[in-house]
Scaffold this active site. Structure first.
Site, PDB file in Angstrom:
ATOM      1  CG  ASP A  96      -0.209   0.184   2.527  1.00 38.72           C
ATOM      2  OD1 ASP A  96       0.721  -0.606   2.785  1.00 38.72           O
ATOM      3  OD2 ASP A  96      -0.548   1.111   3.291  1.00 38.72           O
ATOM      4  CD  GLU A 158       4.131   1.303   6.929  1.00 40.41           C
ATOM      5  OE1 GLU A 158       4.839   1.760   7.854  1.00 40.41           O
ATOM      6  OE2 GLU A 158       3.836   1.987   5.921  1.00 40.41           O
TER       7      GLU A 158
END
Length: 451
Positions: A96, A158
């Site tokens: 991500d 994250e």
């Protein structure tokens, strides 16, 4: 095969893989994997997770799957079991990315990998899709010649700090158990300077709301005695730093000294894009302020915008605050100190609400052990110079979960990121030579580490 012969052979292998690395990073950057469905479709993250799973399966990892974590994100886990009596290495990365922020500030399309002045630009090109490519390239260079076990975990949230993988690891400890853990979400002190990151700051993120009136009131009729929520917020935020820019949260020391490598202020001016004539903040050295002391940042403010604002007293104002804390500071106590400071400095008995958004402990890695020795040798062979060490101002709460869950594992933080990458900012980029050199170092480590 001698060490020099192994290095030369792997160097040639990695160099030959760089066109594929660029093609793969081009695909990855085009996937808008911001793990916030309020901003981007969730399908973008799901497509990215599947891409990562397929790529590592093709690279030789056999046990491949997508695992849902408690925050709803998917963690990609792929493994190749260790031969008998051989160690296992865990490779970490995340797929991500941060949102592009102000797309008008980008000089290249944020979702299109673009080569410019020898660098590859695009959101996630360094953080952390560049590190995914680093892991992939290292494994491809080794092919079937893996003398140990390898497990890959790619996190899917994250950047949101919602803790999905942390909770997943605690609930499923055997899936990621390893002897050495490579956290591919850091980088070098500068391009061409091989660096292991030894410390991370923890963080306390809060949202502060100030309320003073039942509704907006005409500033001509009521301005003066009527308490202005935005003015109260400005007063409160100003109490968090002194005139030199030192963070001044009551109860948190702000005079610690960083004992290791120093960060020249001239280099920091350039790396951070500090405007000419603007002074750096704080009384310590750059390294002190970055790695050893607390740092309070106002990340955002909700207030009437200039365009469209009216002659009315704001009844409510909000701010999102990030407090970074160095190793040795307990995050729970830091949160308590921050809340107490905000309560003590709110003017005019305004109504204050402090919402805890996220909290993470600081981290300090070990400095010796067989994995550390093997990695230092691999970095030196790849770069042609000894590795150095640094701290990092960012936070990776997962490191503490790994340390608690696998107390015997050596944890090392490294990667392709360096200051000129501008991670999290517009115009993020990566130096492809860093991908090449770090992939070679990782391949050498995997080929030589024996536990």
């Amino acid at each position: 095969m001698t060490d020099d012969q192994r290095t030369a052979a792997l160097r040639e292998q990695v160099a030959g893989l760089m066109p594929q690395a660029k093609a793969d990073l081009t695909q990855l950057v085009s996937l808008r994997s911001v793990a916030d469905p309020r901003q981007f479709p969730q399908e973008e993250c799901e497509r990215t997770a599947q891409w990562v799973a397929d790529a590592f399966a093709a690279a030789g990892l056999t046990k491949v799957g997508l695992h849902e974590t408690p925050d709803g994100s998917k963690a990609v886990i792929a493994a190749r079991p260790a031969p008998e009596d051989a160690p296992t290495v865990l490779l970490y990365c995340h797929y991500d990315v941060q949102p592009p922020m102000d797309e008008a500030a980008w000089r290249t399309p944020p979702w299109e990998l673009t080569e410019k002045n020898g660098r590859w630009y695009g959101r996630g090109s360094a953080d952390c899709k560049g590190n995914i490519i680093m892991h992939l390239t290292a494994l491809r260079a080794l092919g079937a010649d893996l003398p140990l076990g390898v497990t890959l975990v790619a996190e899917g949230s994250e950047e949101q700090g919602t803790g999905g993988l942390e909770l997943f690891v605690e609930a499923n400890p055997d899936l990621l158990r390893a002897d050495a853990i490579l956290i591919g979400d850091c980088g070098n002190f500068a391009v061409g300077v091989p660096t292991l990151t030894e410390t991370l700051r923890g963080n306390v993120n809060v949202v502060v709301t100030i309320e003073t009136l039942a509704g907006a009131m005409h500033s001509g009729m009521f301005g003066g005695p009527a308490p202005d929520a935005l003015a109260a917020l400005i007063h409160l935020l100003a109490s968090l730093r002194d005139e030199r820019g030192n963070t001044t949260v009551a109860g948190l020391p702000n005079d610690q000294v960083w004992p290791g490598i120093q960060y020249p202020s001239e280099q920091f001016h350039a790396d951070a894009g500090v405007l000419g004539g603007v002074e750096l903040t704080g009384d310590g050295t750059v390294a002190d302020m970055l790695w050893a002391r607390p740092a309070l940042t106002v990340l955002g403010i909700d207030a009437p915008p200039v365009v469209g604002s009216s002659t009315a007293i704001p009844p409510i104002a909000r701010a999102r605050l990030s407090l970074r804390i160095p190793p040795g500071t307990d995050p729970g106590r830091a949160h308590e100190a921050l809340v107490a400071h905000l309560e003590a400095n709110t003017p005019w008995h305004a109504k204050l609400t402090v919402e805890l958004e996220g909290i993470g402990a600081p981290f300090r890695s070990g400095t010796d052990g067989p994995a550390r020795a093997a990695m230092e040798a691999a970095l030196a062979a790849s770069y042609g110079r000894p590795a150095t060490t640094q701290g990092q101002g960012g936070s990776i709460p997962l490191c503490n979960v790994f340390a608690d869950t696998y107390p015997g594992a050596e944890i090392m933080l490294l990667g392709v990121e360096e200051p000129t990458c501008l991670i999290h900012a517009p115009n993020e980029s990566v130096d492809p030579k860093e991908i090449e050199r770090m992939a070679l170092a990782e391949a050498l480590f995997l080929a030589t580490y024996t536990g």
